[in-house]
Design a protein around this motif. Structure first.
Motif, PDB file in Angstrom:
ATOM      1  N   SER A  15      41.748 -24.632  34.094  1.00  0.00           N
ATOM      2  CA  SER A  15      43.069 -24.541  33.485  1.00  0.00           C
ATOM      3  C   SER A  15      44.062 -25.487  34.143  1.00  0.00           C
ATOM      4  CB  SER A  15      43.557 -23.089  33.467  1.00  0.00           C
ATOM      5  OG  SER A  15      44.076 -22.725  34.701  1.00  0.00           O
TER       6      SER A  15
ATOM      7  N   SER B  82      48.283 -26.048  34.291  1.00  0.00           N
ATOM      8  CA  SER B  82      49.511 -25.317  33.933  1.00  0.00           C
ATOM      9  C   SER B  82      50.639 -25.552  34.928  1.00  0.00           C
ATOM     10  CB  SER B  82      49.207 -23.813  33.847  1.00  0.00           C
ATOM     11  OG  SER B  82      48.897 -23.306  35.120  1.00  0.00           O
TER      12      SER B  82
ATOM     13  N   THR C 170      42.832 -25.689  38.198  1.00  0.00           N
ATOM     14  CA  THR C 170      41.725 -24.933  38.793  1.00  0.00           C
ATOM     15  C   THR C 170      40.478 -25.808  38.873  1.00  0.00           C
ATOM     16  OG1 THR C 170      40.996 -24.042  36.673  1.00  0.00           O
ATOM     17  CG2 THR C 170      42.587 -22.720  37.887  1.00  0.00           C
TER      18      THR C 170
ATOM     19  N   GLY D  57      38.304 -25.052  41.737  1.00  0.00           N
ATOM     20  CA  GLY D  57      38.061 -23.647  42.047  1.00  0.00           C
ATOM     21  C   GLY D  57      39.304 -22.814  41.811  1.00  0.00           C
TER      22      GLY D  57
ATOM     23  N   SER E 183      43.292 -21.579  41.672  1.00  0.00           N
ATOM     24  CA  SER E 183      44.525 -22.202  41.199  1.00  0.00           C
ATOM     25  C   SER E 183      45.246 -22.829  42.388  1.00  0.00           C
ATOM     26  CB  SER E 183      45.434 -21.147  40.565  1.00  0.00           C
ATOM     27  OG  SER E 183      44.794 -20.550  39.463  1.00  0.00           O
TER      28      SER E 183
ATOM     29  N   ILE F 262      45.701 -17.880  45.356  1.00  0.00           N
ATOM     30  CA  ILE F 262      46.375 -18.502  44.219  1.00  0.00           C
ATOM     31  C   ILE F 262      47.601 -19.232  44.742  1.00  0.00           C
ATOM     32  CG2 ILE F 262      47.836 -17.993  42.218  1.00  0.00           C
ATOM     33  CD1 ILE F 262      46.047 -15.540  41.667  1.00  0.00           C
TER      34      ILE F 262
ATOM     35  N   GLU G  84      52.687 -17.542  34.457  1.00  0.00           N
ATOM     36  CA  GLU G  84      51.890 -18.499  35.235  1.00  0.00           C
ATOM     37  C   GLU G  84      51.066 -17.780  36.304  1.00  0.00           C
ATOM     38  OE1 GLU G  84      51.037 -21.502  35.028  1.00  0.00           O
ATOM     39  OE2 GLU G  84      52.399 -22.438  33.603  1.00  0.00           O
TER      40      GLU G  84
ATOM     41  N   LEU H 252      48.252 -16.161  34.612  1.00  0.00           N
ATOM     42  CA  LEU H 252      47.194 -17.109  34.249  1.00  0.00           C
ATOM     43  C   LEU H 252      46.257 -17.304  35.450  1.00  0.00           C
ATOM     44  CD1 LEU H 252      46.250 -19.015  31.953  1.00  0.00           C
ATOM     45  CD2 LEU H 252      47.610 -20.815  33.019  1.00  0.00           C
TER      46      LEU H 252
END
Lengths: 427, 175
Positions: free
Chosen positions: A241, A243, A259, A262, A264, A285, B116, B119
């Motif tokens: 993803s 973003s 990602t 791996g 985020s 994350i 976000e 996500l």
């Protein structure tokens, strides 16, 4: 008596429904605390204002000023404002106005109208401002915002935000639209349409482009659209993803979350999509990067410590420092234009709320009484914050001032709105 | 609370088995827990390769555990609850028995909080399921983990029941 009253109500409701799309926005501005320090101002009807189309000029100017929480509108009552004559200051003092706007609209050349307006200081019996603009007669709303800016700048000493724009995502059924509207939510224009979710729109610092995330290819990909041409580029479409785009203050780069390796993690890329590099590595994350106005620091959300919290790191990477400490859920950091104030969404027992932190003292304050706040976004002057919240199961946009004293909801005629973002000062 | 602690410990132990991150305190417990369900589900030990029900072309529709395609999570958590360990075990057996089978894992979150962050959280949920499958011997190229965040809610209500339904990772089989 009673049946008639009921019938009247019904008729009013029906008329209300029919007229709703054309009616002037019904906006409730809630103002807390003593209003004594608000400037009492009278915006008189302009002579010849019937030459204008597309809105009630004086009503829009009044509303603009009232939304700031710094002005109190005083009706002109039986008094007449004449643009090219010295006002009877004593009479205006009599109705309690400290500031007075008078104006006129006259037929100009080339289909334009000439608008003249003067701002008076009533207690001191003097003129503060006298200006003339020539506009298209259907640009009433833009004209009103321009006049409100001039009044605000003169009386408050800072630039007004009335000509700035906001963007947000509206969901209607299964359709997603990115819309651009005036700062007050009026005059919305669709900029993008998709059958898949759109999220995280964000304005380039010069207001010419919007970066956003779209699921149109069944996974999140970051695009940058140029508003004037409608042209767009794919900024990031890596494995996994893509973003959370955020512009650097000079507009040359964007930080974003990928990602591809791996988890985020945050990366920085040039505005044309080239030169991708990873900002740092963590074991959790990392997302929602946000540049400080001086470009030196990137604030972000990370769960590296076990719960989502706000951190900051140098724009070149390096060691991150934790910024938020109270509560188990602090996300979506946004920094004011002067770099001194952080707002974010904090979860407490009462829900998810827009919360403000003074970065120097680390003092925090919850700004809202709602329970489902998301996506705070500072006005370019840093005085107010636009955010998404929920009322009756529907997404709405609200604005709260950083002093917590003024709060209002933007007009929302249809659909479910979310992901608001406030554009920069107009160039 | 107690339950979720155990679950977290189990997951940590499962992950520890293949990662270099030392998570010492739970190591003793892990092998027993991770291995146990395997013998529960496996039809019979060894020597049944020919009649392996997981190799059946219609296994996905026949075996009850394989019909379970959703793993549910707690708020802001990506730890796989114990109740779903046997479901993941079953899917690992199916994928191992059918080397051509591919599964897409879609991580979802409830609608509260940051889109976000959600996500990213959905990705962690999908990754947690993927990592478990890999630990159980499934090949990397058979599993893809993606996140839908809070963007594709299955339940549209505005209460805990709907939110719980949406804190979910789905196993979606293709070809």
């Amino acid at each position: 008596m009673k049946p008639i009253h009921r019938l009247m109500t019904l008729v009013t409701l029906l008329l209300g429904c029919l007229l709703a799309p054309f009616a002037q926005a019904q906006l409730n501005v809630e103002i807390y605390g003593a209003g004594a320090d608000r400037i009492p101002i009278t915006i008189t009807h302009f002579t010849g204002e019937n030459l204008l189309q597309g809105g009630d000029l004086t009503a829009i100017v009044r509303k603009d000023l009232e939304l700031t929480g710094l002005f109190r509108s005083i009706d002109q009552g039986g008094l007449q404002g004449v643009e090219n004559m010295a006002p009877d200051y004593a009479a205006w003092r009599g109705i309690g106005a400290d500031a007075l706007l008078v104006g006129s609209v006259a037929q100009g050349t080339g289909g334009l109208v000439d608008v003249r307006f003067r701002l008076h200081d009533v207690p001191r019996a003097g003129e503060l401002l006298s200006l003339k603009v020539s506009v298209n007669p259907n640009q009433t709303r833009a004209l009103a915002h321009h006049i409100a800016n001039k009044i605000y700048e003169k009386l408050i000493g800072q630039p007004g935000i009335f000509s700035t724009r906001i963007a947000y995502v509206e969901k209607t059924g299964r359709r997603y639209q990115l819309k651009i509207a005036d700062f007050d939510g009026e005059n919305p224009v669709p900029a993008l349409l998709s059958d898949e979710p759109i999220m995280s729109p964000t304005w380039s610092p010069d207001g010419s482009k919007i970066a956003y995330v779209s699921f149109e290819k069944k996974k999140p990909i970051v695009y940058v659209a140029t508003l004037a041409t409608g042209r767009r580029i794919t900024l990031a479409n890596y494995k996994g993803s893509n973003s959370a785009p955020a512009w650097s203050p000079d507009g040359s780069r964007l930080a974003l979350t990928l990602t591809k390796d791996g988890l985020s993690q945050i990366y920085v890329v040039n505005a044309d999509g080239s030169g991708l590099r990873r900002l740092m590595s963590s074991n959790g994350i990392d997302t929602e990067p946000q540049w400080s106005p001086d470009g030196g620091t990137i604030y972000f959300t990370s769960d590296r410590g076990g719960s989502p919290q706000i951190y900051k790191v140098g724009a070149q990477g390096g060691n991150a420092q934790r910024v938020s400490f109270s509560g188990a859920y602090n996300v979506t950091p946004r920094i004011s234009a002067d770099g001194k104030t952080l707002v974010y969404v904090s979860r407490s027992n009462s829900g998810f709320q827009v919360t403000m932190m003074d970065l120097a003292s680390q003092q925090t304050q919850i700004l809202t009484e709602s329970v489902r706040d998301e996506s705070p976004s500072f006005a370019p002057d840093g005085r107010t914050i636009l955010y998404a919240t929920e009322v009756g199961g529907r997404g709405v946009l609200s604005v709260v001032s950083t002093d917590g004293r003024t709060r209002y909801r933007l007009n929302n005629r249809a659909g479910d709105v979310r992901e608001p973002t406030w554009g920069p000062f107009e160039k | 609370m107690k339950k979720s602690l155990i679950v977290t410990a189990t997951l940590a132990a499962l992950l520890a088995a293949c990662s270099s991150t030392p998570t010492a305190p739970v190591q003793e417990k892990a092998p027993a827990q991770a291995a146990a369900p395997k013998s529960d589900i496996a039809p019979k030990p060894v020597a049944v390769a020919k009649t392996d029900p997981f190799k059946d072309a219609d296994a996905l529709n026949k075996i009850p555990l394989l019909q379970k395609r959703s793993i549910y999570f707690d708020f802001d958590s990506f730890a796989i609850p114990l109740d779903y360990v046997s479901v993941i075990e079953a899917h690992s057996m199916y994928l191992k028995a059918n080397a051509n089978a591919k599964v897409l894992i879609q991580g979802n979150t409830d609608e509260r909080g940051s889109r976000e962050y959600n996500l990213a959280l959905g990705q962690k949920r999908a990754d947690a399921v993927k990592n478990n499958l890999k630990l159980l011997g499934v090949k990397e190229d058979q599993v893809e983990a993606v996140s839908l965040g809070e963007e594709k809610p299955k339940a549209t209500g505005n209460d805990e029941a709907a939110w719980a339904e949406n804190r979910r990772a789905d196993l979606v089989y293709g070809n």
